[in-house]
Motif scaffolding. Structure first.
Motif, PDB file in Angstrom:
ATOM      1  N   ALA A  44       0.814  -1.223   0.000  1.00  0.00           N
ATOM      2  CA  ALA A  44       0.000   0.000   0.000  1.00  0.00           C
ATOM      3  C   ALA A  44       0.843   1.267   0.000  1.00  0.00           C
ATOM      4  CB  ALA A  44      -0.925  -0.002   1.220  1.00  0.00           C
ATOM      5  N   LEU A  45       2.076   1.178   0.518  1.00  0.00           N
ATOM      6  CA  LEU A  45       2.950   2.350   0.584  1.00  0.00           C
ATOM      7  C   LEU A  45       3.453   2.726  -0.807  1.00  0.00           C
ATOM      8  CD1 LEU A  45       4.980   1.420   3.799  1.00  0.00           C
ATOM      9  CD2 LEU A  45       3.269   3.232   3.579  1.00  0.00           C
ATOM     10  N   GLY A  57      13.243   3.758   5.022  1.00  0.00           N
ATOM     11  CA  GLY A  57      12.508   3.407   3.815  1.00  0.00           C
ATOM     12  C   GLY A  57      11.148   2.796   4.098  1.00  0.00           C
ATOM     13  N   CYS A  58      10.454   2.458   3.017  1.00  0.00           N
ATOM     14  CA  CYS A  58       9.093   1.919   3.123  1.00  0.00           C
ATOM     15  C   CYS A  58       9.058   0.541   3.787  1.00  0.00           C
ATOM     16  CB  CYS A  58       8.452   1.852   1.734  1.00  0.00           C
ATOM     17  SG  CYS A  58       8.167   3.477   0.991  1.00  0.00           S
ATOM     18  N   ASP A  59      10.100  -0.256   3.593  1.00  0.00           N
ATOM     19  CA  ASP A  59      10.141  -1.577   4.241  1.00  0.00           C
ATOM     20  C   ASP A  59      10.162  -1.422   5.764  1.00  0.00           C
ATOM     21  OD1 ASP A  59      10.148  -2.878   1.834  1.00  0.00           O
ATOM     22  OD2 ASP A  59      12.315  -3.155   1.753  1.00  0.00           O
ATOM     23  N   GLY A  60      10.979  -0.488   6.239  1.00  0.00           N
ATOM     24  CA  GLY A  60      11.075  -0.251   7.681  1.00  0.00           C
ATOM     25  C   GLY A  60       9.772   0.250   8.261  1.00  0.00           C
ATOM     26  N   LEU A  61       9.106   1.142   7.523  1.00  0.00           N
ATOM     27  CA  LEU A  61       7.831   1.686   8.001  1.00  0.00           C
ATOM     28  C   LEU A  61       6.753   0.602   8.007  1.00  0.00           C
ATOM     29  CD1 LEU A  61       6.029   3.972   8.924  1.00  0.00           C
ATOM     30  CD2 LEU A  61       5.671   4.597   6.533  1.00  0.00           C
ATOM     31  N   ALA A  62       6.716  -0.218   6.964  1.00  0.00           N
ATOM     32  CA  ALA A  62       5.724  -1.292   6.886  1.00  0.00           C
ATOM     33  C   ALA A  62       5.849  -2.235   8.074  1.00  0.00           C
ATOM     34  CB  ALA A  62       5.887  -2.066   5.574  1.00  0.00           C
ATOM     35  N   ALA A  74       1.500   7.257   9.097  1.00  0.00           N
ATOM     36  CA  ALA A  74       2.878   7.711   9.291  1.00  0.00           C
ATOM     37  C   ALA A  74       3.584   8.067   7.989  1.00  0.00           C
ATOM     38  CB  ALA A  74       3.682   6.646  10.033  1.00  0.00           C
ATOM     39  N   CYS A  75       3.063   7.646   6.851  1.00  0.00           N
ATOM     40  CA  CYS A  75       3.699   7.961   5.567  1.00  0.00           C
ATOM     41  C   CYS A  75       3.275   9.351   5.104  1.00  0.00           C
ATOM     42  CB  CYS A  75       3.329   6.933   4.504  1.00  0.00           C
ATOM     43  SG  CYS A  75       3.965   7.356   2.858  1.00  0.00           S
ATOM     44  N   PRO A  76       4.180  10.328   5.115  1.00  0.00           N
ATOM     45  CA  PRO A  76       3.803  11.681   4.717  1.00  0.00           C
ATOM     46  C   PRO A  76       3.557  11.819   3.225  1.00  0.00           C
ATOM     47  CG  PRO A  76       6.152  11.568   5.105  1.00  0.00           C
ATOM     48  CD  PRO A  76       5.590  10.247   5.530  1.00  0.00           C
ATOM     49  N   VAL A  77       4.177  10.969   2.439  1.00  0.00           N
ATOM     50  CA  VAL A  77       4.028  11.062   0.989  1.00  0.00           C
ATOM     51  C   VAL A  77       2.684  10.498   0.528  1.00  0.00           C
ATOM     52  CG1 VAL A  77       4.983  10.335  -1.226  1.00  0.00           C
ATOM     53  CG2 VAL A  77       6.511  10.942   0.653  1.00  0.00           C
ATOM     54  N   LYS A  84      -5.782   5.485   4.563  1.00  0.00           N
ATOM     55  CA  LYS A  84      -7.068   4.773   4.592  1.00  0.00           C
ATOM     56  C   LYS A  84      -6.892   3.306   4.206  1.00  0.00           C
ATOM     57  CE  LYS A  84     -10.213   8.664   3.747  1.00  0.00           C
ATOM     58  NZ  LYS A  84     -11.175   9.270   2.791  1.00  0.00           N
ATOM     59  N   LYS A  85      -6.039   3.054   3.232  1.00  0.00           N
ATOM     60  CA  LYS A  85      -5.782   1.665   2.818  1.00  0.00           C
ATOM     61  C   LYS A  85      -5.141   0.877   3.951  1.00  0.00           C
ATOM     62  CE  LYS A  85      -5.069   2.681  -2.115  1.00  0.00           C
ATOM     63  NZ  LYS A  85      -4.075   2.634  -3.228  1.00  0.00           N
ATOM     64  N   ILE A  86      -4.201   1.533   4.644  1.00  0.00           N
ATOM     65  CA  ILE A  86      -3.495   0.854   5.721  1.00  0.00           C
ATOM     66  C   ILE A  86      -4.404   0.606   6.919  1.00  0.00           C
ATOM     67  CG2 ILE A  86      -1.586   1.064   7.376  1.00  0.00           C
ATOM     68  CD1 ILE A  86      -0.039   2.554   5.217  1.00  0.00           C
TER      69      ILE A  86
END
Length: 261
Positions: A44-45, A57-62, A74-77, A84-86
């Motif tokens: 979703a990111l 990166g996105c892996d760490g955030l996921a 938490a994803c500003p981009v 909403k997807k998350i």
């Protein structure tokens, strides 16, 4: 001869079977458990890997979101759409307040004085190491050499008349410009902030005026006249409490140097 061949083939077959069994057992014993939520969150990111979330990166955030260590938004981009997807994957709530970058300086070439002529690479990081922290008379002002512009992946920053300017519509709140600025004059503010102070100087009023006609002089008129108590003067600089500010415009009206918008 024939018996030898059959014996060799039998040995190889047995060894192959044993190896297969051992590999199967090992794969079950040492396999890494995969979190299905983490995989779905990663999908979703957006994949920019900008680091604006504070994770590698996105892996760490996921991984952090799946473990409950980070919020779904938490994803500003990705913004609200990705959040909403998350939320559909891991649950939780979304912070509806979007933040954008703001440059706390209005010291354009006309308004801000230079202490000397700078000759060197047009890079804020390098210029900040020059004598006096750079050629600009105000040691708190924007150097204007575009380190923040180059750090922005979304073309949301431009240099206009010697000062960095943010296009709020393009800003994705990644925060890379904040990290790139050696003078720390860029901050993230609510997109719907009622009032914003365009100055970062913490000098006394007379010292501010000596180098910039657009600087905050710390007079306190904004603080004394704000009906919501949303502005205070700290270290000779007006600071807005965005949670209290209603955008009534009183501070802008009272500011003698017009650096509140």
């Amino acid at each position: 001869m024939g018996a030898s061949i059959l014996y060799a083939a039998a040995v190889i077959g047995i060894v192959g079977i044993l190896a297969g069994i051992l590999l199967g057992v090992a794969s079950e014993k040492f396999k890494v458990k995969v979190d299905e939520k983490e995989i779905k969150v990663r999908e979703a990111l957006p994949g920019n890997n900008c680091g604006g979330c504070g994770y590698p990166g996105c892996d760490g955030l996921a991984a952090a979101i799946a473990k409950g260590e980070a919020k779904p938004d938490a994803c500003p981009v990705g913004g609200e759409a990705v959040a909403k997807k998350i939320v559909e994957i891991v649950g939780g709530e979304i912070d509806s307040v979007r933040h954008v970058a703001h440059v706390k300086c209005a010291g354009t070439c006309e308004k801000a004085k230079d202490a000397y002529d700078y000759v060197g690479p047009e890079d804020c990081q390098i210029a900040a190491n020059a004598p006096g922290g750079g050629p600009k008379g105000c040691s708190f002002g924007c150097l204007g050499y575009g380190s923040c512009k180059r750090a922005c992946q979304f073309d949301a920053i431009s240099i206009v008349d010697g000062v960095a300017v943010v296009d709020k519509d393009k800003c994705k709140s990644c925060g890379q410009c904040v990290l790139a600025c050696p003078r720390h004059i860029i901050e993230m503010v609510p997109e719907d902030a009622g009032a914003i102070v365009e100055c970062n100087s913490k000098e006394f009023g007379k010292d501010v005026k000596a180098v910039c006609s657009a600087g905050c002089i710390g007079c306190g008129l904004c603080q004394r006249n704000c009906p919501q108590g949303a502005i205070t003067v700290k270290d000779h600089l007006a600071v807005v409490d965005y949670a209290k500010c209603t955008g009534c415009g009183t501070c802008k009206e009272k500011c003698p140097v017009k650096i509140i918008k």
